[in-house]
Design a protein around this motif. Structure first.
Motif, mmCIF file in Angstrom:
data_model
loop_
_atom_site.group_PDB
_atom_site.id
_atom_site.type_symbol
_atom_site.label_atom_id
_atom_site.label_comp_id
_atom_site.label_asym_id
_atom_site.label_seq_id
_atom_site.Cartn_x
_atom_site.Cartn_y
_atom_site.Cartn_z
ATOM 1 N N PRO A 164 -3.184 6.081 -1.707
ATOM 2 C CA PRO A 164 -3.478 7.045 -0.646
ATOM 3 C C PRO A 164 -4.439 8.147 -1.079
ATOM 4 O O PRO A 164 -5.252 8.617 -0.269
ATOM 5 C CB PRO A 164 -2.087 7.614 -0.311
ATOM 6 C CG PRO A 164 -1.146 6.517 -0.645
ATOM 7 C CD PRO A 164 -1.742 5.874 -1.872
ATOM 8 N N ARG A 189 -1.615 2.665 3.518
ATOM 9 C CA ARG A 189 -1.426 1.442 4.315
ATOM 10 C C ARG A 189 -2.135 1.518 5.661
ATOM 11 O O ARG A 189 -2.810 0.567 6.077
ATOM 12 C CB ARG A 189 0.069 1.191 4.530
ATOM 13 C CG ARG A 189 0.815 0.823 3.280
ATOM 14 C CD ARG A 189 2.178 0.270 3.599
ATOM 15 N NE ARG A 189 3.025 0.306 2.413
ATOM 16 C CZ ARG A 189 4.217 -0.232 2.350
ATOM 17 N NH1 ARG A 189 4.720 -0.831 3.407
ATOM 18 N NH2 ARG A 189 4.937 -0.173 1.246
ATOM 19 N N ASP A 190 -1.977 2.621 6.370
ATOM 20 C CA ASP A 190 -2.600 2.722 7.689
ATOM 21 C C ASP A 190 -4.117 2.693 7.575
ATOM 22 O O ASP A 190 -4.807 2.054 8.402
ATOM 23 C CB ASP A 190 -2.146 4.008 8.374
ATOM 24 C CG ASP A 190 -0.668 3.991 8.749
ATOM 25 O OD1 ASP A 190 -0.092 2.880 8.800
ATOM 26 O OD2 ASP A 190 -0.104 5.077 8.972
ATOM 27 N N GLU A 191 -4.664 3.370 6.578
ATOM 28 C CA GLU A 191 -6.120 3.392 6.396
ATOM 29 C C GLU A 191 -6.646 2.000 6.062
ATOM 30 O O GLU A 191 -7.696 1.576 6.575
ATOM 31 C CB GLU A 191 -6.489 4.372 5.279
ATOM 32 C CG GLU A 191 -6.157 5.816 5.619
ATOM 33 C CD GLU A 191 -6.093 6.702 4.397
ATOM 34 O OE1 GLU A 191 -6.829 7.702 4.362
ATOM 35 O OE2 GLU A 191 -5.312 6.395 3.477
ATOM 36 N N ARG A 199 -5.258 -0.888 6.886
ATOM 37 C CA ARG A 199 -5.152 -1.757 8.062
ATOM 38 C C ARG A 199 -6.276 -1.482 9.060
ATOM 39 O O ARG A 199 -6.753 -2.391 9.738
ATOM 40 C CB ARG A 199 -3.801 -1.542 8.743
ATOM 41 C CG ARG A 199 -2.614 -2.028 7.967
ATOM 42 C CD ARG A 199 -2.500 -3.570 7.932
ATOM 43 N NE ARG A 199 -3.449 -4.199 7.040
ATOM 44 C CZ ARG A 199 -3.299 -4.303 5.732
ATOM 45 N NH1 ARG A 199 -2.214 -3.833 5.169
ATOM 46 N NH2 ARG A 199 -4.205 -4.895 4.982
ATOM 47 N N GLU A 200 -6.715 -0.233 9.115
ATOM 48 C CA GLU A 200 -7.794 0.114 10.040
ATOM 49 C C GLU A 200 -9.151 -0.309 9.498
ATOM 50 O O GLU A 200 -9.981 -0.866 10.233
ATOM 51 C CB GLU A 200 -7.785 1.619 10.306
ATOM 52 C CG GLU A 200 -8.888 2.068 11.254
ATOM 53 C CD GLU A 200 -8.861 3.561 11.509
ATOM 54 O OE1 GLU A 200 -9.859 4.089 12.069
ATOM 55 O OE2 GLU A 200 -7.862 4.214 11.133
ATOM 56 N N ARG A 201 -9.376 -0.075 8.212
ATOM 57 C CA ARG A 201 -10.704 -0.298 7.648
ATOM 58 C C ARG A 201 -10.891 -1.701 7.089
ATOM 59 O O ARG A 201 -11.989 -2.255 7.144
ATOM 60 C CB ARG A 201 -10.966 0.733 6.548
ATOM 61 C CG ARG A 201 -10.965 2.162 7.053
ATOM 62 C CD ARG A 201 -10.938 3.153 5.912
ATOM 63 N NE ARG A 201 -12.068 2.964 5.009
ATOM 64 C CZ ARG A 201 -12.083 3.377 3.746
ATOM 65 N NH1 ARG A 201 -11.008 3.967 3.223
ATOM 66 N NH2 ARG A 201 -13.151 3.183 2.999
ATOM 67 N N PRO A 244 -8.719 -4.852 7.602
ATOM 68 C CA PRO A 244 -7.508 -5.487 8.141
ATOM 69 C C PRO A 244 -7.131 -6.806 7.479
ATOM 70 O O PRO A 244 -5.956 -7.183 7.510
ATOM 71 C CB PRO A 244 -7.852 -5.686 9.622
ATOM 72 C CG PRO A 244 -9.354 -5.618 9.697
ATOM 73 C CD PRO A 244 -9.770 -4.675 8.625
ATOM 74 N N HIS A 272 0.762 -5.653 2.865
ATOM 75 C CA HIS A 272 0.950 -4.828 1.690
ATOM 76 C C HIS A 272 2.166 -5.326 0.933
ATOM 77 O O HIS A 272 3.246 -5.488 1.506
ATOM 78 C CB HIS A 272 1.141 -3.366 2.091
ATOM 79 C CG HIS A 272 1.314 -2.448 0.921
ATOM 80 N ND1 HIS A 272 2.526 -2.263 0.289
ATOM 81 C CD2 HIS A 272 0.420 -1.667 0.247
ATOM 82 C CE1 HIS A 272 2.383 -1.403 -0.703
ATOM 83 N NE2 HIS A 272 1.117 -1.023 -0.759
#
Length: 390
Positions: free
Chosen positions: A109, A115-117, A119-121, A123, A202
Motif C-alpha cells: 500500500p 488491493r483496491d488500487e 484491482r482498479e489499475r 485487474p 490477492h
C-alpha cells in the motif's frame, strides 16, 4: 537431456523479494519457464548477494546463498522510496501477470499497490504476499525468520532425542522453502482461475499458517487423542535408524505384514510372533531397547548398503543414511539430472568443473527444467526500463 518444456513461458513475474522465501518461490517459476524480474534496491541489492559461501575470481563475485534461489531471473535496480522508482515499478506491472512480495506487511500500500488500487489499475494481476505471519491477525507486524516459524509452528517441539532434550531446529531453511513452495502453488492456482474469470486475486501467504499446516500429523493426533506429541521416538510405529558396519540404515515398520517381512529378511522369523512385539504399538515402544538391538546385531558385519538391500529385497522399505556428499554423488539423482550446471562464467569450481545446483525437482514429459543464468545486480534495468530512464 532434451530441451526442457517451458510450461510457464509467456508469464511475466515481477518480484519485490529478498532472502529466501519469495526468491525460492519465483526461482521455481523461473525454472518452469516464467520470466521473473527481480526488483532490487540500488547499491547492494538482495542481502543474500553478499552471503557466504562467496566465490571471487576475474569474472566477479558469486554468492552460493544467492545463486541457489535466483538463477534464471532478470534484475532491475529501483529505489521504491522515490517517485521515479515507483513509476518504474508501475511500468513493469503494466505487462506483468504476477507480483510477488516478501517485504514487510503494509509495504505494497505504501507503493500505491493496495488491493483496491491493484484491482482498479491492474485487474488481471495476481498478487502474492509472503510474510512470516500474514497480512492480518495479532502477529501480522512481527518480524520473522525461518527459525522463529519453526519454533512457533511446533516443528521445533518435535525435533530432538527425547522430551527432556532442548527443542531442535532443522538445519536448512525449512519454513522459508515451504513458504516458497506454497506461494508458487497459490500463484499457479490463481493463474488457472484467471483463465476462467479474467481477474487476478490477492494471495496472503503466511509462513506461520504454512508451518502449522505442515505439522498436520501431530496436530491430527492431538485433535483425535488429546495427547501432545513431543520430541523423541514415534509412539505409533517403529521408525528410526540402526547402525551397520559402516554407517546407518533408516526404516519404518508401520504394519504387521512389514514386520513379518523384516523378520524373515534378517533371519529371525520367530520375532514375528513374539508376544513382546506382536502389535505395532508394542514394537514402537520397544524400538530403542529391542527392535534396534536385534537389527544392529544382524547388521554388525554388513555394510549399510548391504543391509538396506537385503531389507528391500524382502519387501521392507529401507534406505541408507547418506551424507550431503553422498547425495551429491548419487547415481540415481545423476540419471534424473537433478543437479544442473549453472549458466554463469563465475560458477567455476577450483577443479575447473562447473558449479551445479538442484533444479526444479519435477520432470515434464521426461525432460528436466534447466536453470538459467544468475543475474548481476541491475543487469536488466536499461533493457526493461531504458526508455523511461533515458
Amino acid at each position: 537431456m532434451s530441451n526442457p518444456i517451458r510450461l510457464l513461458e509467456g508469464i511475466r513475474v515481477v518480484s519485490l523479494e529478498q532472502y529466501i522465501g519469495a526468491p525460492y518461490c519465483t526461482g521455481l517459476l523461473a525454472d518452469a519457464g516464467a520470466e521473473v524480474i527481480k526488483v532490487e534496491a540500488p547499491g547492494a541489492g538482495d542481502p543474500r548477494r553478499s552471503y557466504d559461501p562467496l566465490r571471487r575470481d576475474a569474472e566477479g563475485t558469486l554468492s552460493g546463498g544467492f545463486a541457489s534461489y535466483n538463477r534464471g531471473k532478470r534484475s532491475v535496480e529501483l529505489d521504491l522510496k522515490t517517485d521515479e522508482g515507483r513509476a518504474g515499478l508501475d511500468r513493469l506491472l503494466e505487462t506483468a501477470d504476477v507480483l510477488v512480495s516478501n517485504l514487510r506487511p503494509g509495504s505494497l500500500p505504501r507503493f500505491g499497490l493496495g488491493r483496491d488500487e491493484v484491482r482498479e489499475r491492474f485487474p488481471r494481476l495476481v498478487v502474492c504476499e509472503l510474510s512470516g505471519f500474514g497480512q492480518t491477525g495479532p502477529y501480522a507486524a512481527w518480524p520473522a525468520f525461518d527459525s522463529v516459524i519453526q519454533a512457533m509452528s511446533g516443528l521445533s517441539s518435535m525435533l530432538g532425542e527425547s522430551p527432556e532434550s532442548p527443542p531442535g531446529l532443522a538445519p536448512m531453511a525449512t519454513m522459508d522453502l515451504l513458504g516458497g513452495v506454497y506461494a508458487a502453488l497459490g500463484i499457479l492456482a490463481a493463474l488457472v482461475g484467471r483463465q476462467r474469470t479474467g481477474v487476478g486475486v490477492h494471495i496472503d501467504a503466511s509462513m506461520y499458517d504454512i508451518g502449522a499446516a505442515f505439522l498436520e500429523r501431530p496436530l491430527t493426533l492431538h485433535e483425535f487423542t488429546g495427547d501432545v506429541p513431543t520430541r523423541g521416538r514415534d509412539r505409533f510405529s517403529p521408525v528410526g535408524s540402526f547402525r551397520a558396519r559402516d554407517g546407518w540404515v533408516a526404516l519404518v515398520i508401520p504394519t504387521d505384514e512389514m514386520w513379518r517381512r523384516c523378520c524373515e529378511a534378517i533371519g529371525r522369523p520367530e520375532l514375528a510372533t513374539d508376544p513382546r512385539l506382536d502389535t505395532v504399538l508394542k514394537r514402537a515402544e520397544r524400538m530403542p531397547d529391542l527392535v534396534t538391538d536385534v537389527l544392529e546385531e544382524w547388521a554388525a558385519d554388513l555394510t549399510k548398503e548391504e543391509a538396506a538391500r537385503i531389507l528391500r529385497d524382502g519387501g521392507q522399505p529401507a534406505g541408507v543414511v547418506q551424507s550431503i556428499a553422498e547425495v551429491r554423488a548419487d547415481p540415481h539423482l545423476a540419471a534424473r539430472g537433478l543437479f544442473q550446471p549453472v549458466d554463469d562464467p563465475r560458477a567455476v569450481n577450483p577443479d575447473g568443473t562447473t558449479l551445479s545446483l538442484p533444479r526444479l525437482p519435477l520432470l515434464f514429459d521426461g525432460t528436466a527444467p534447466v536453470p538459467g543464468p544468475i543475474p548481476a545486480l541491475g543487469a536488466d534495468t536499461d533493457d526493461l526500463l531504458g526508455e523511461e530512464r533515458s
